[in-house]
Design an enzyme around this catalytic site. Structure first.
Site, PDB file in Angstrom:
ATOM      1  N   HIS A   1      22.439 -10.113  27.478  1.00  0.00           N
ATOM      2  CA  HIS A   1      23.829 -10.320  27.888  1.00  0.00           C
ATOM      3  C   HIS A   1      24.378  -9.014  28.477  1.00  0.00           C
ATOM      4  O   HIS A   1      23.938  -7.921  28.096  1.00  0.00           O
ATOM      5  CB  HIS A   1      24.625 -10.719  26.645  1.00  0.00           C
ATOM      6  CG  HIS A   1      26.046 -11.063  26.916  1.00  0.00           C
ATOM      7  ND1 HIS A   1      27.052 -10.133  26.852  1.00  0.00           N
ATOM      8  CD2 HIS A   1      26.637 -12.230  27.246  1.00  0.00           C
ATOM      9  CE1 HIS A   1      28.209 -10.720  27.123  1.00  0.00           C
ATOM     10  NE2 HIS A   1      27.985 -11.997  27.369  1.00  0.00           N
TER      11      HIS A   1
ATOM     12  N   ASP B   1      21.660  -7.594  19.022  1.00  0.00           N
ATOM     13  CA  ASP B   1      22.794  -8.404  19.426  1.00  0.00           C
ATOM     14  C   ASP B   1      22.600  -9.783  18.805  1.00  0.00           C
ATOM     15  O   ASP B   1      21.763 -10.570  19.251  1.00  0.00           O
ATOM     16  CB  ASP B   1      22.802  -8.464  20.961  1.00  0.00           C
ATOM     17  CG  ASP B   1      23.766  -9.494  21.515  1.00  0.00           C
ATOM     18  OD1 ASP B   1      24.466 -10.149  20.718  1.00  0.00           O
ATOM     19  OD2 ASP B   1      23.810  -9.638  22.745  1.00  0.00           O
TER      20      ASP B   1
ATOM     21  N   GLN C   1      24.260 -14.791  19.439  1.00  0.00           N
ATOM     22  CA  GLN C   1      23.781 -16.174  19.526  1.00  0.00           C
ATOM     23  C   GLN C   1      22.999 -16.605  18.288  1.00  0.00           C
ATOM     24  O   GLN C   1      22.724 -17.793  18.125  1.00  0.00           O
ATOM     25  CB  GLN C   1      22.895 -16.364  20.767  1.00  0.00           C
ATOM     26  CG  GLN C   1      23.587 -16.204  22.096  1.00  0.00           C
ATOM     27  CD  GLN C   1      24.569 -17.327  22.400  1.00  0.00           C
ATOM     28  OE1 GLN C   1      24.504 -18.409  21.829  1.00  0.00           O
ATOM     29  NE2 GLN C   1      25.492 -17.060  23.301  1.00  0.00           N
TER      30      GLN C   1
ATOM     31  N   CYS D   1      26.586 -14.481  32.437  1.00  0.00           N
ATOM     32  CA  CYS D   1      26.790 -13.050  32.220  1.00  0.00           C
ATOM     33  C   CYS D   1      25.468 -12.334  32.005  1.00  0.00           C
ATOM     34  O   CYS D   1      25.367 -11.369  31.262  1.00  0.00           O
ATOM     35  CB  CYS D   1      27.718 -12.780  31.034  1.00  0.00           C
ATOM     36  SG  CYS D   1      29.307 -13.522  31.265  1.00  0.00           S
TER      37      CYS D   1
END
Ligand SMILES: Cc1ncc(COP(=O)(O)O)c(C=O)c1O
Lengths: 138, 399
Positions: free
Chosen positions: B113, B190, B193, B353
Site C-alpha cells: 500500500h 502493515d 488488511q 493505492c
C-alpha cells in the site's frame, strides 16, 4: 439524438480516441490530470499558435466517459481560438452542472447532458476537458 | 448466520464487497460510542471526577483489549493513532529515520500500500537509503526464497503487509521475522488488511512494529494502533508537542511522560477507541479462525463461478485469501464498478493505492471484491449474474 447513437459515439471515441499518444515537442504545453478517486489519469499536450489551438494530444488510462469526452472535446477544439475554446468548455461545464448553457455551441458534446444522473460519472466527464482549460488559462 | 440486526444496511439489499477499503460498522460498536458521548462525555486522564475517571478507565480497558488481541507483552506497547497510515509513518519517521544511514537498504514489495512505499521513498531522498523490491512469485504472492536472495549486508529493514490489499495473500510473518532477526534486520508489518481476518500474535511472530486500522475490522474511522517493542517505541522521536508533557518551563526542561502516553499528544479519539474495543469483542465472539475459513471458502466459491464466465479475467484466482481481483474483458475497471453500482453492488476499482503493483500485473487497474464474514454465497451469485452480460460497457454509460 437517440440513446443508441449516443452510446455508439461514446464507445467509438473510447475504443479509438483521437490524438492518443504524446509528441514530447517543446512547442506543446503539458499538463497532468488525475481524479481524486485515484483512477482516471491523463497527460494532455496542447499547442497554441497566435492564440489558435493548433493541436491537442493526450495519453493515460481512464474510463469510457472520461476518455470519450476528452476525445470528442479534442476533435472539437482544434482550430478554435483560445477564447472560443474556453467558451465551449465553460458552456460544457454549465451543462454538466445543469445550468443555462448554449446547446448549439456544444454539438456532440451534448451527449453528456444527463451524466449527472450518475454522480460517480461527473468528475470523469470533466477531467480531460478541464485539463485543456487549465492549459489554455496558463 | 444472520447479521442484519447488527448491520441494518444489509436489509436494503445492499451487497457490500469493499471490505478491504473499510468494513461495515455493527450497531453495538455505534451504541458503545454513543454511550460514551451521551453518558460520560469527558476527557480522559484529565479530571478528578467520576465521569472522567470512567472515560479514562474505558480508554485504558480498550488498550488492554488491543494488547490481548495481538498478544503484546504490555499496554506500553500499544499506541493509539489515527489509523495504519499514521502508524506506519510514526514507525518510519519516528524510529527508522533516526536509525538508518546512507546506503542502508529497506526491502518492500511491489504489492504494498502507498503508506508503506511513500515514506520510504522520502527517506531515500532525505537520507540516501535504498528502497528495494523483493521480487514476487508469478502469481504475485510473496516468496521466502526471494526474500533470502534479496537480503544483502546493507539490508536493515523489511517492511511488508501481512495481507496485501489487492492480491490478498497472507505472508508468513513468523518465518520472515526469524530470517530477518538472524541478520539483525528489523521487521515492520502493515497489518491493515490482516487484523480482524487472521490471528495476530506479536510475541509469537516477534515483529518489531505492527500497524492496524480499526475501521477495516468493524471499528470506527480515525482510530489505529502502532504496536512496537517497548525498547524500540521508547526510542521513537515523533513526539507531537502538546499535552503529553509533564513540565515544560523551558526548552531544556521538557520532560516527557512514559510510554505510550508520550506518543499520544492531545485528546485522543476517545469514543472511537472505546468503539474499537467493542469491535474487537465482536470479532473475537465470531472467531478469527471462523472468519478466516469462511471468507477463504467464499472466495473459492466466487472464483469458481467467475471462472466459468468467458468475459472475466481473474488475477489472483489461486491465491488463498478473501479478495478477488478481476477485470471484464475490454472494459475499464471503473466502468465495471459503475455498472455494478446499478445492482447495488459495491466493489472497488482502481489501483487500490498500490501504484507499483501495476508494473507487475502489466495492467494498472482492476476491480476488487474484498469479502468479510457477513457476505454470502447468494450475494456472490448475484454478482455473477450481473457480470454474465456482454453489454457491461454500454450499460455502464448512463446514457
Ligand atoms: C494494506 C494496507 N495498508 C495500509 C492501509 C491504510 O489504511 P488507513 O487508510 O486506514 O490508514 C490500507 C488501506 O487501504 C491497506 O489496505
Amino acid at each position: 439524438m437517440d440513446n443508441e447513437i449516443k452510446r455508439e459515439l461514446i464507445l467509438e471515441h473510447f475504443n479509438n480516441p483521437v490524438n492518443k499518444g504524446l509528441v514530447d515537442d517543446p512547442s506543446y504545453i503539458k499538463e497532468s490530470k488525475s481524479n481524486a478517486s485515484c483512477i482516471d489519469h491523463f497527460t494532455i499536450e496542447l499547442k497554441l499558435e497566435d492564440d489558435i489551438v493548433k493541436d491537442i494530444r493526450f495519453d493515460g488510462e481512464a474510463c469510457a466517459i472520461a476518455t470519450s469526452s476528452l476525445s470528442i472535446a479534442i476533435s472539437k477544439l482544434i482550430g478554435k481560438t483560445k477564447e472560443e475554446a474556453i467558451n465551449i468548455i465553460d458552456n460544457y461545464n454549465k451543462m454538466i452542472a445543469h445550468e443555462e448553457y448554449d446547446k448549439d455551441l456544444l454539438e456532440e458534446l451534448n451527449i453528456y447532458e444527463d451524466i449527472s444522473k450518475q454522480p460517480a460519472r461527473v468528475n470523469c466527464a470533466l477531467l480531460g476537458i478541464n485539463g485543456i482549460k487549465d492549459i489554455l488559462k496558463k | 448466520m444472520d447479521y442484519v440486526n447488527e448491520f441494518p444496511i444489509l436489509k436494503t439489499g445492499l451487497i457490500y464487497f469493499d471490505n478491504g477499503a473499510t468494513t461495515l460498522k455493527p450497531k453495538r460498536v455505534l451504541d458503545k460510542m454513543n454511550d460514551y458521548y451521551l453518558n460520560y462525555p469527558s476527557n480522559a486522564h484529565r479530571g478528578d471526577y467520576t465521569l472522567s475517571l470512567k472515560a479514562s478507565k474505558e480508554l485504558e480497558d480498550s488498550r488492554t483489549c488491543v494488547k490481548d488481541f495481538i498478544n503484546a507483552k504490555s499496554n506500553k506497547e500499544i499506541v493509539f493513532t489515527s489509523g495504519s497510515t499514521e502508524s506506519m509513518n510514526m514507525a518510519i519517521y519516528g524510529y527508522f529515520y533516526h536509525n538508518l544511514n546512507k546506503y542502508d537498504e529497506v526491502l518492500i514489495t511491489k504489492a504494498e500500500h502507498a503508506s508503506n512505499i511513500v515514506p520510504w521513498f522520502d527517506l531515500e531522498n532525505k537520507l540516501g537509503i535504498k528502497v528495494k523490491y523483493i521480487p514476487l512469485n508469478d502469481d504475485y504472492t510473496f516468496s521466502i526464497d526471494n526474500l533470502k536472495e534479496s537480503i544483502t549486508n546493507n539490508t536493515k529493514v523489511v517492511s511488508i503487509a501481512e495481507i496485501t490489499n489487492v492480491i490478498g495473500d497472507t505472508r508468513d510473518i513468523k518465518e520472515i521475522t526469524r530470517l530477518c532477526h538472524e541478520k539483525g534486520i528489523k521487521v515492520l508489518v502493515d497489518a491493515a488488511q490482516s487484523a480482524g481476518h487472521i490471528k495476530i500474535d506479536v510475541q509469537d511472530t516477534d515483529v518489531d512494529f505492527l500497524a492496524i486500522s480499526a475501521h477495516k475490522m468493524l471499528g470506527p474511522t480515525g482510530v489505529g494502533v502502532l504496536y512496537g517493542k517497548e525498547e524500540l517505541l521508547n526510542e521513537i522521536d515523533y513526539k507531537k508537542g502538546g499535552g503529553t508533557t509533564i513540565s515544560f518551563d523551558s526548552p531544556k526542561e521538557i520532560e516527557y511522560k512514559e510510554l505510550p502516553y508520550k506518543l499520544e499528544a492531545g485528546t485522543q479519539n476517545i469514543a472511537g477507541i472505546i468503539g474499537f474495543r467493542e469491535a474487537i469483542n465482536y470479532v473475537n465472539e465470531i472467531g478469527l479462525d471462523y472468519i478466516e475459513k469462511y471468507t477463504h471458502d467464499l472466495k473459492k466459491y466466487l472464483v469458481e463461478k467467475l471462472s466459468k464466465l468467458d468475459n472475466i479475467i481473474l488475477y489472483n484466482e489461486n491465491v488463498s485469501g478473501s479478495t478477488v481481483a478481476f477485470n471484464v474483458k475490454d472494459v475499464f475497471a471503473q466502468d465495471t464498478a459503475i455498472y455494478l453500482d446499478k445492482f447495488n453492488i459495491c466493489v472497488r476499482s482502481g489501483d487500490h493505492c498500490d501504484k507499483k503493483l501495476g508494473d507487475e500485473l502489466k495492467i494498472k487497474n482492476t476491480v476488487r471484491v474484498s469479502l468479510y464474514f457477513y457476505n454470502t454465497k447468494e450475494e456472490c451469485d448475484k454478482l455473477v449474474v450481473a457480470l454474465n452480460n456482454d453489454k457491461i460497457l454500454e450499460e455502464s454509460l448512463g446514457v
